[in-house]
Design a protein around this motif. Structure first.
Motif, PDB file in Angstrom:
ATOM      1  N   SER A 131     -42.625 -57.125 -22.546  1.00 53.29           N
ATOM      2  CA  SER A 131     -43.008 -57.681 -21.252  1.00 53.29           C
ATOM      3  C   SER A 131     -42.970 -56.635 -20.147  1.00 53.29           C
ATOM      4  O   SER A 131     -43.888 -56.555 -19.326  1.00 53.29           O
ATOM      5  N   ILE A 132     -41.939 -55.823 -20.121  1.00 55.54           N
ATOM      6  CA  ILE A 132     -41.810 -54.788 -19.083  1.00 55.54           C
ATOM      7  C   ILE A 132     -42.957 -53.782 -19.193  1.00 55.54           C
ATOM      8  O   ILE A 132     -43.576 -53.423 -18.181  1.00 55.54           O
ATOM      9  N   ILE A 133     -43.264 -53.361 -20.404  1.00 57.13           N
ATOM     10  CA  ILE A 133     -44.341 -52.386 -20.588  1.00 57.13           C
ATOM     11  C   ILE A 133     -45.688 -53.003 -20.210  1.00 57.13           C
ATOM     12  O   ILE A 133     -46.515 -52.362 -19.556  1.00 57.13           O
ATOM     13  N   GLN A 134     -45.908 -54.256 -20.570  1.00 55.03           N
ATOM     14  CA  GLN A 134     -47.171 -54.922 -20.232  1.00 55.03           C
ATOM     15  C   GLN A 134     -47.277 -55.144 -18.717  1.00 55.03           C
ATOM     16  O   GLN A 134     -48.364 -55.008 -18.153  1.00 55.03           O
ATOM     17  N   LEU A 135     -46.170 -55.447 -18.068  1.00 55.91           N
ATOM     18  CA  LEU A 135     -46.204 -55.602 -16.614  1.00 55.91           C
ATOM     19  C   LEU A 135     -46.421 -54.262 -15.912  1.00 55.91           C
ATOM     20  O   LEU A 135     -47.027 -54.205 -14.839  1.00 55.91           O
ATOM     21  N   LEU A 136     -45.959 -53.156 -16.515  1.00 54.28           N
ATOM     22  CA  LEU A 136     -46.282 -51.834 -15.988  1.00 54.28           C
ATOM     23  C   LEU A 136     -47.787 -51.564 -16.105  1.00 54.28           C
ATOM     24  O   LEU A 136     -48.394 -50.982 -15.199  1.00 54.28           O
ATOM     25  N   SER A 137     -48.378 -51.995 -17.199  1.00 51.19           N
ATOM     26  CA  SER A 137     -49.824 -51.876 -17.357  1.00 51.19           C
ATOM     27  C   SER A 137     -50.538 -52.680 -16.281  1.00 51.19           C
ATOM     28  O   SER A 137     -51.512 -52.217 -15.685  1.00 51.19           O
ATOM     29  N   CYS A 138     -50.048 -53.868 -16.028  1.00 54.76           N
ATOM     30  CA  CYS A 138     -50.607 -54.726 -14.973  1.00 54.76           C
ATOM     31  C   CYS A 138     -50.519 -54.041 -13.616  1.00 54.76           C
ATOM     32  O   CYS A 138     -51.475 -54.039 -12.838  1.00 54.76           O
ATOM     33  N   LEU A 139     -49.377 -53.449 -13.327  1.00 53.48           N
ATOM     34  CA  LEU A 139     -49.180 -52.759 -12.051  1.00 53.48           C
ATOM     35  C   LEU A 139     -50.142 -51.579 -11.912  1.00 53.48           C
ATOM     36  O   LEU A 139     -50.744 -51.379 -10.843  1.00 53.48           O
ATOM     37  N   CYS A 140     -50.317 -50.818 -12.978  1.00 49.30           N
ATOM     38  CA  CYS A 140     -51.210 -49.649 -12.915  1.00 49.30           C
ATOM     39  C   CYS A 140     -52.661 -50.053 -12.686  1.00 49.30           C
ATOM     40  O   CYS A 140     -53.361 -49.424 -11.886  1.00 49.30           O
ATOM     41  N   VAL A 141     -53.137 -51.080 -13.372  1.00 47.11           N
ATOM     42  CA  VAL A 141     -54.525 -51.495 -13.169  1.00 47.11           C
ATOM     43  C   VAL A 141     -54.705 -52.091 -11.779  1.00 47.11           C
ATOM     44  O   VAL A 141     -55.753 -51.916 -11.137  1.00 47.11           O
ATOM     45  N   MET A 142     -53.688 -52.759 -11.266  1.00 51.10           N
ATOM     46  CA  MET A 142     -53.765 -53.283  -9.910  1.00 51.10           C
ATOM     47  C   MET A 142     -53.841 -52.147  -8.894  1.00 51.10           C
ATOM     48  O   MET A 142     -54.621 -52.192  -7.936  1.00 51.10           O
ATOM     49  N   ILE A 143     -53.055 -51.110  -9.104  1.00 49.34           N
ATOM     50  CA  ILE A 143     -53.077 -49.950  -8.198  1.00 49.34           C
ATOM     51  C   ILE A 143     -54.451 -49.288  -8.225  1.00 49.34           C
ATOM     52  O   ILE A 143     -55.015 -48.969  -7.181  1.00 49.34           O
ATOM     53  N   ALA A 144     -55.004 -49.090  -9.422  1.00 51.75           N
ATOM     54  CA  ALA A 144     -56.307 -48.435  -9.543  1.00 51.75           C
ATOM     55  C   ALA A 144     -57.403 -49.238  -8.853  1.00 51.75           C
ATOM     56  O   ALA A 144     -58.188 -48.696  -8.059  1.00 51.75           O
ATOM     57  N   ALA A 145     -57.466 -50.521  -9.132  1.00 51.89           N
ATOM     58  CA  ALA A 145     -58.513 -51.349  -8.533  1.00 51.89           C
ATOM     59  C   ALA A 145     -58.307 -51.494  -7.028  1.00 51.89           C
ATOM     60  O   ALA A 145     -59.284 -51.542  -6.266  1.00 51.89           O
ATOM     61  N   SER A 146     -57.070 -51.523  -6.590  1.00 51.24           N
ATOM     62  CA  SER A 146     -56.796 -51.622  -5.154  1.00 51.24           C
ATOM     63  C   SER A 146     -57.191 -50.353  -4.411  1.00 51.24           C
ATOM     64  O   SER A 146     -57.758 -50.419  -3.314  1.00 51.24           O
ATOM     65  N   ILE A 147     -56.893 -49.206  -4.992  1.00 49.71           N
ATOM     66  CA  ILE A 147     -57.302 -47.932  -4.371  1.00 49.71           C
ATOM     67  C   ILE A 147     -58.816 -47.880  -4.282  1.00 49.71           C
ATOM     68  O   ILE A 147     -59.374 -47.514  -3.241  1.00 49.71           O
ATOM     69  N   TYR A 148     -59.504 -48.241  -5.364  1.00 50.39           N
ATOM     70  CA  TYR A 148     -60.959 -48.196  -5.352  1.00 50.39           C
ATOM     71  C   TYR A 148     -61.524 -49.180  -4.332  1.00 50.39           C
ATOM     72  O   TYR A 148     -62.491 -48.869  -3.632  1.00 50.39           O
ATOM     73  N   THR A 149     -60.929 -50.353  -4.230  1.00 44.22           N
ATOM     74  CA  THR A 149     -61.376 -51.341  -3.257  1.00 44.22           C
ATOM     75  C   THR A 149     -61.184 -50.831  -1.835  1.00 44.22           C
ATOM     76  O   THR A 149     -62.068 -50.958  -0.992  1.00 44.22           O
ATOM     77  N   ASP A 150     -60.039 -50.238  -1.579  1.00 41.37           N
ATOM     78  CA  ASP A 150     -59.737 -49.756  -0.236  1.00 41.37           C
ATOM     79  C   ASP A 150     -60.582 -48.548   0.148  1.00 41.37           C
ATOM     80  O   ASP A 150     -61.035 -48.439   1.286  1.00 41.37           O
TER      81      ASP A 150
END
Length: 167
Positions: free
Chosen positions: A100-119
């Motif tokens: 779960s921790i590793i999968q949530l880290l994956s979730c955090l990384c994809v959120m950061i990437a898409a958020s940077i691109y959006t911004d």
């Protein structure tokens, strides 16, 4: 129990596939005669591609998106391997916390990437290094898949946190 396990495995593999497609495919920003992603910009008329290099003004933002998407994909694959290992190693009744921790880290990384691109999408596509006008484009399906992968990895991470090993 086998149906639930099969569903979780299929859900996780789907999340990984979405991450691979959104990271690799060239459709984060598309227009009538071009498509661009975090790696290169291609024209559809002449079928020529140009790599996005440090000559671009917002290259640091692009590198941050690249790194976060790669990390997200790696974390998702590692989480699947850890899940398979924990499936055979955990005692009955224990939770899949490490997965779960590793999968949530994956979730955090994809959120950061898409958020940077959006911004940063306006600044990313105003660069004079592009051979054509790319500011008049729109978000492509790879960008949408990145956000869907965010939702899938989040749901998957929470499922692993709640899931207990049963007999």
């Amino acid at each position: 129990m086998l149906i639930l396990l099969a569903f979780i495995i299929v859900f996780h593999i789907t999340s990984a596939a979405l991450l691979f497609i959104s990271t690799i495919d060239n459709a984060w920003w598309v227009g009538d005669n071009f498509s661009t992603d975090v790696w290169r910009m291609c024209t559809t008329n002449t079928s020529t591609c140009m790599a996005i290099t440090d000559q671009f003004r917002e290259y640091q933002s692009i590198q941050a998106v690249q790194a976060a998407m790669i990390l997200s994909t790696i974390f998702c694959c590692v989480a699947f391997l850890v899940f398979i290992l924990q499936l055979f190693r955990l005692k009955q009744g224990e939770r899949f916390v490490l997965t779960s921790i590793i999968q949530l880290l994956s979730c955090l990384c994809v959120m950061i990437a898409a958020s940077i691109y959006t911004d940063r999408h306006e600044e990313l596509h105003q660069s004079y290094e592009y051979r054509m006008e790319v500011s008049k484009g729109q978000y492509g399906y790879s960008f949408v898949l990145a956000w869907i992968a965010f939702a899938f990895t989040l749901i998957s991470g929470v499922m692993y946190l709640v899931l207990r090993k049963r007999k």
